[in-house]
Scaffold this active site. Structure first.
Site, mmCIF file in Angstrom:
data_model
loop_
_atom_site.group_PDB
_atom_site.id
_atom_site.type_symbol
_atom_site.label_atom_id
_atom_site.label_comp_id
_atom_site.label_asym_id
_atom_site.label_seq_id
_atom_site.Cartn_x
_atom_site.Cartn_y
_atom_site.Cartn_z
ATOM 1 N N SER A 24 0.818 -1.224 0.000
ATOM 2 C CA SER A 24 0.000 0.000 0.000
ATOM 3 C C SER A 24 0.846 1.265 0.000
ATOM 4 O O SER A 24 1.680 1.465 0.878
ATOM 5 C CB SER A 24 -0.888 0.044 1.250
ATOM 6 O OG SER A 24 -1.748 -1.047 1.276
ATOM 7 N N HIS A 55 -3.289 0.522 -4.538
ATOM 8 C CA HIS A 55 -2.668 -0.591 -5.252
ATOM 9 C C HIS A 55 -2.958 -0.452 -6.744
ATOM 10 O O HIS A 55 -4.124 -0.419 -7.143
ATOM 11 C CB HIS A 55 -3.224 -1.928 -4.755
ATOM 12 C CG HIS A 55 -2.697 -2.324 -3.411
ATOM 13 N ND1 HIS A 55 -1.796 -3.335 -3.240
ATOM 14 C CD2 HIS A 55 -2.922 -1.811 -2.199
ATOM 15 C CE1 HIS A 55 -1.498 -3.448 -1.960
ATOM 16 N NE2 HIS A 55 -2.177 -2.531 -1.293
ATOM 17 N N HIS A 77 -5.385 -9.354 -1.416
ATOM 18 C CA HIS A 77 -5.457 -9.667 0.013
ATOM 19 C C HIS A 77 -6.631 -10.606 0.271
ATOM 20 O O HIS A 77 -7.637 -10.568 -0.435
ATOM 21 C CB HIS A 77 -5.684 -8.399 0.841
ATOM 22 C CG HIS A 77 -4.670 -7.331 0.635
ATOM 23 N ND1 HIS A 77 -4.718 -6.450 -0.428
ATOM 24 C CD2 HIS A 77 -3.580 -6.991 1.361
ATOM 25 C CE1 HIS A 77 -3.688 -5.624 -0.351
ATOM 26 N NE2 HIS A 77 -2.983 -5.919 0.722
ATOM 27 N N TYR A 79 -8.665 -10.268 2.690
ATOM 28 C CA TYR A 79 -9.828 -9.473 3.119
ATOM 29 C C TYR A 79 -10.648 -8.937 1.946
ATOM 30 O O TYR A 79 -11.790 -8.512 2.119
ATOM 31 C CB TYR A 79 -9.404 -8.320 4.045
ATOM 32 C CG TYR A 79 -8.572 -7.217 3.414
ATOM 33 C CD1 TYR A 79 -9.128 -6.325 2.494
ATOM 34 C CD2 TYR A 79 -7.240 -7.054 3.742
ATOM 35 C CE1 TYR A 79 -8.374 -5.320 1.906
ATOM 36 C CE2 TYR A 79 -6.468 -6.051 3.172
ATOM 37 C CZ TYR A 79 -7.045 -5.192 2.262
ATOM 38 O OH TYR A 79 -6.290 -4.217 1.679
ATOM 39 N N GLU A 80 -10.073 -8.939 0.753
ATOM 40 C CA GLU A 80 -10.840 -8.497 -0.420
ATOM 41 C C GLU A 80 -11.846 -9.561 -0.856
ATOM 42 O O GLU A 80 -12.669 -9.300 -1.738
ATOM 43 C CB GLU A 80 -9.897 -8.187 -1.581
ATOM 44 C CG GLU A 80 -9.005 -6.981 -1.318
ATOM 45 C CD GLU A 80 -7.975 -6.779 -2.426
ATOM 46 O OE1 GLU A 80 -8.313 -6.171 -3.451
ATOM 47 O OE2 GLU A 80 -6.832 -7.247 -2.262
ATOM 48 N N ALA A 107 2.755 -2.279 4.155
ATOM 49 C CA ALA A 107 2.469 -1.261 5.162
ATOM 50 C C ALA A 107 2.066 -2.010 6.421
ATOM 51 O O ALA A 107 1.345 -2.999 6.344
ATOM 52 C CB ALA A 107 1.322 -0.380 4.692
ATOM 53 N N MET A 205 -1.829 -7.052 7.089
ATOM 54 C CA MET A 205 -2.879 -7.909 6.522
ATOM 55 C C MET A 205 -2.414 -8.647 5.273
ATOM 56 O O MET A 205 -3.231 -9.042 4.439
ATOM 57 C CB MET A 205 -4.112 -7.052 6.187
ATOM 58 C CG MET A 205 -4.641 -6.235 7.364
ATOM 59 S SD MET A 205 -5.951 -5.115 6.857
ATOM 60 C CE MET A 205 -6.101 -4.066 8.326
ATOM 61 N N SER A 206 -1.109 -8.835 5.147
ATOM 62 C CA SER A 206 -0.613 -9.492 3.927
ATOM 63 C C SER A 206 0.624 -10.327 4.234
ATOM 64 O O SER A 206 0.847 -10.746 5.361
ATOM 65 C CB SER A 206 -0.284 -8.427 2.871
ATOM 66 O OG SER A 206 0.828 -7.646 3.267
ATOM 67 N N ASN A 229 1.931 3.562 10.599
ATOM 68 C CA ASN A 229 1.212 4.100 11.767
ATOM 69 C C ASN A 229 1.605 3.259 12.967
ATOM 70 O O ASN A 229 2.035 2.108 12.811
ATOM 71 C CB ASN A 229 -0.309 3.995 11.551
ATOM 72 C CG ASN A 229 -0.728 2.565 11.248
ATOM 73 O OD1 ASN A 229 -0.601 2.088 10.115
ATOM 74 N ND2 ASN A 229 -1.191 1.858 12.255
ATOM 75 N N HIS A 241 -6.825 4.931 6.866
ATOM 76 C CA HIS A 241 -6.126 4.442 5.683
ATOM 77 C C HIS A 241 -5.372 5.568 4.962
ATOM 78 O O HIS A 241 -4.310 5.327 4.375
ATOM 79 C CB HIS A 241 -7.132 3.766 4.743
ATOM 80 C CG HIS A 241 -6.502 3.060 3.582
ATOM 81 N ND1 HIS A 241 -5.529 2.085 3.737
ATOM 82 C CD2 HIS A 241 -6.686 3.176 2.244
ATOM 83 C CE1 HIS A 241 -5.149 1.655 2.549
ATOM 84 N NE2 HIS A 241 -5.836 2.296 1.624
#
Ligand code: HPA
Length: 268
Positions: A24, A55, A77, A79-80, A107, A205-206, A229, A241
Site C-alpha cells: 500500500s 494498489h 489480500h 480481506y478483499e 504497510a 494484513m498481507s 502508523n 487508511h
C-alpha cells in the site's frame, strides 16, 4: 496458472531472477526498471484483480542494470474476498517464471514501541493469524512438499545484506516479527496488547501467505515493512487508511533506493 505464464512469456523475453511485491502506497519502484513491459492484471488469465485503494494492479517486468526483475505493483489480500490460491497466485507465477528471490514490502502498524512512524523494518519471522493457509487442500508435489519447513522463512543472509546496504546508504533498518491478521478492520487495542504479548512487533494484513507459498516452492524471501502508523492503542489516536498511504508515500523514495541497490545482491 499455466495460461498466465504463457501470456507473460508472449509479452516479454525478460526472465526474472528476482521479484518484488509493492504494498500500500509503496508502488514507485516499478519505474526504476529499464526496457519495461507493463501488463495490467486485468489482462492476465487467472490473475486476481486488486480492489484496494493505493494498489495499482499491474505486473512490471524489466531490467535493473543487468538483472531481470519482476515487480507486482499491487497485491491481492484475503480481506478483499479472494481465496488463498489467488492471494498467492502472483508469487507462484513468478516462482514458475524462475524467480529465486522475492522481496515483499508492506504497510504495517508498529506494535514495538521502539519503532516510529515511517520506519522501515526487516521482517525476521511471522505469526500467521489469518485462520487459513495457502497450502490447504491437495498438495501439488510438483511445486513443493506437503509439510514445508518454515524455520528460516525470512532469509537471514538476505536480512544481513539488506542491513549492509542500509548501513552504506544511511538507511536505518529495524528488525521484527510480523503478525498477519485477516482485516480489513484495524485491530482493537486489546488485540494489539495480545499480539505484543505473543511476540509480534508489527501487524499487517498481507505477506505471510505469500511467504508460505514462496517457501513451499523453495524461493528465498525478504520482507520489508513500512511502519505507516503505530498500532491501535499504542498512541492516543485513531488509525485511518489515508495516514497509511501518506506515510507510505513519504518513505517510498527511501525504499526505492534500498531496493535498487539490494536486489542485485540477493541473486549474485
Ligand atoms: N494494522 C493492520 N494492518 C495495517 C496497519 C495496522 O495498524 N497499518 C497498515 N497496515
Amino acid at each position: 496458472m499455466q495460461a498466465a505464464i504463457d501470456y507473460i512469456r508472449v509479452k516479454t523475453k525478460i526472465t526474472p531472477a528476482a521479484g518484488v511485491v509493492l504494498g500500500s502506497g509503496l508502488g514507485a519502484f516499478a519505474e526504476e526498471l529499464a526496457v519495461r513491459t507493463e501488463i495490467p492484471y486485468t489482462e492476465i488469465p487467472g490473475w486476481p484483480q486488486s480492489t484496494a485503494v493505493g494498489h495499482a494492479g499491474k505486473l512490471v517486468l524489466g531490467k535493473l542494470g543487468e538483472l531481470d526483475v519482476a515487480v507486482l505493483s499491487g497485491r491481492a489480500h484475503l480481506y478483499e474476498g479472494h481465496p488463498m490460491e489467488k492471494v498467492v497466485f502472483g508469487t507462484r507465477v513468478l516462482a514458475r517464471l524462475g524467480v529465486k528471490a522475492m522481496v515483499y514490502t508492506n504497510a504495517a502498524g508498529g506494535i514495538n514501541p521502539g519503532y516510529s512512524q515511517g520506519a522501515l523494518v526487516l521482517v525476521s519471522d511471522h505469526i500467521h493469524l489469518q485462520g487459513t493457509n495457502p497450502l490447504v487442500g491437495p498438495n501439488d508435489d510438483s511445486l513443493g512438499p506437503r509439510f514445508p519447513d518454515m524455520s528460516d522463512a525470512y532469509d537471514a543472509e538476505f536480512r544481513q545484506r539488506a542491513k549492509a546496504v542500509g548501513a552504506r546508504r544511511g538507511i536505518e533498518l529495524g528488525e521484527g516479527v510480523y503478525a498477519a491478521m485477516l482485516g480489513p478492520s484495524y485491530e482493537t487495542p486489546a488485540e494489539i496488547r495480545y499480539l505484543r504479548a505473543i511476540g509480534a512487533d508489527l501487524v499487517g494484513m498481507s505477506t505471510a501467505p505469500e511467504v508460505i507459498a514462496a517457501r513451499h516452492m523453495g524461493v528465498r524471501c525478504l520482507a520489508i515493512s513500512c511502519v505507516t502508523n503505530m498500532a491501535a492503542g499504542i498512541l492516543p489516536q485513531k488509525i485511518n487508511h489515508e495516514e497509511v498511504l501518506e506515510t507510505g508515500a513519504r518513505v517510498r523514495g527511501t525504499l526505492v533506493r534500498l531496493l535498487r541497490e539490494l536486489l542485485p545482491e540477493l541473486v549474485s
